[in-house]
Design an enzyme around this catalytic site. Structure first.
Site, PDB file in Angstrom:
ATOM      1  N   ASP A  87      52.370  32.928  34.173  1.00  0.00           N
ATOM      2  CA  ASP A  87      51.840  31.699  34.760  1.00  0.00           C
ATOM      3  C   ASP A  87      50.996  30.907  33.761  1.00  0.00           C
ATOM      4  O   ASP A  87      50.458  29.856  34.099  1.00  0.00           O
ATOM      5  CB  ASP A  87      51.052  31.993  36.039  1.00  0.00           C
ATOM      6  CG  ASP A  87      49.836  32.868  35.800  1.00  0.00           C
ATOM      7  OD1 ASP A  87      49.786  33.536  34.753  1.00  0.00           O
ATOM      8  OD2 ASP A  87      48.943  32.888  36.656  1.00  0.00           O
ATOM      9  N   GLU A  88      50.873  31.383  32.526  1.00  0.00           N
ATOM     10  CA  GLU A  88      50.159  30.676  31.464  1.00  0.00           C
ATOM     11  C   GLU A  88      51.176  29.957  30.580  1.00  0.00           C
ATOM     12  O   GLU A  88      52.313  30.407  30.434  1.00  0.00           O
ATOM     13  CB  GLU A  88      49.355  31.666  30.608  1.00  0.00           C
ATOM     14  CG  GLU A  88      48.295  32.417  31.372  1.00  0.00           C
ATOM     15  CD  GLU A  88      47.153  31.529  31.817  1.00  0.00           C
ATOM     16  OE1 GLU A  88      46.813  30.572  31.095  1.00  0.00           O
ATOM     17  OE2 GLU A  88      46.611  31.778  32.903  1.00  0.00           O
TER      18      GLU A  88
END
Length: 107
Positions: A87-88
């Site tokens: 999710d980064e």
């Protein structure tokens, strides 16, 4: 890879049995199904992201929104690599097209 029918977790092989890594459920090893699995032995280096010191960046995409700290050049080759959780945003690895200085950029 085989998944548990009870909880859906991944199972690991223990002899002729498959054991769930979460709930401990067991099942017979499905040898016919194992033949369908994809092996990574057939992968090529085309999918490898080059971020090591020895990497050849020439011919990779170029960024023009960066400035080299060593020579002030405004153009660098770059590659992307997912260095944190999914999710980064990925990390960009740069190599100056003029002096060869390398650095990484975080989005």
């Amino acid at each position: 890879m085989q998944f548990c029918d009870d909880c859906g977790s991944m199972m690991k092989a223990e002899g002729d049995r498959m054991v769930c890594t979460s709930c401990g459920a067991t099942s017979d090893r499905d040898r016919d199904r194992e033949r369908e699995f994809v092996s990574t032995e057939s992968q090529t280096d085309d999918d490898v992201i080059e971020s090591s010191e020895e990497a050849n960046f020439e011919g990779k995409p170029k960024a023009t929104d960066v400035i080299c700290d060593e020579c002030g050049n405004r153009e660098a080759w770059y590659t992307l690599k997912q260095t944190a959780s999914a999710d980064e945003p990925p990390t960009r690895f740069f190599k100056c097209t003029e002096c060869g200085h390398r650095w990484r950029g975080y989005n």
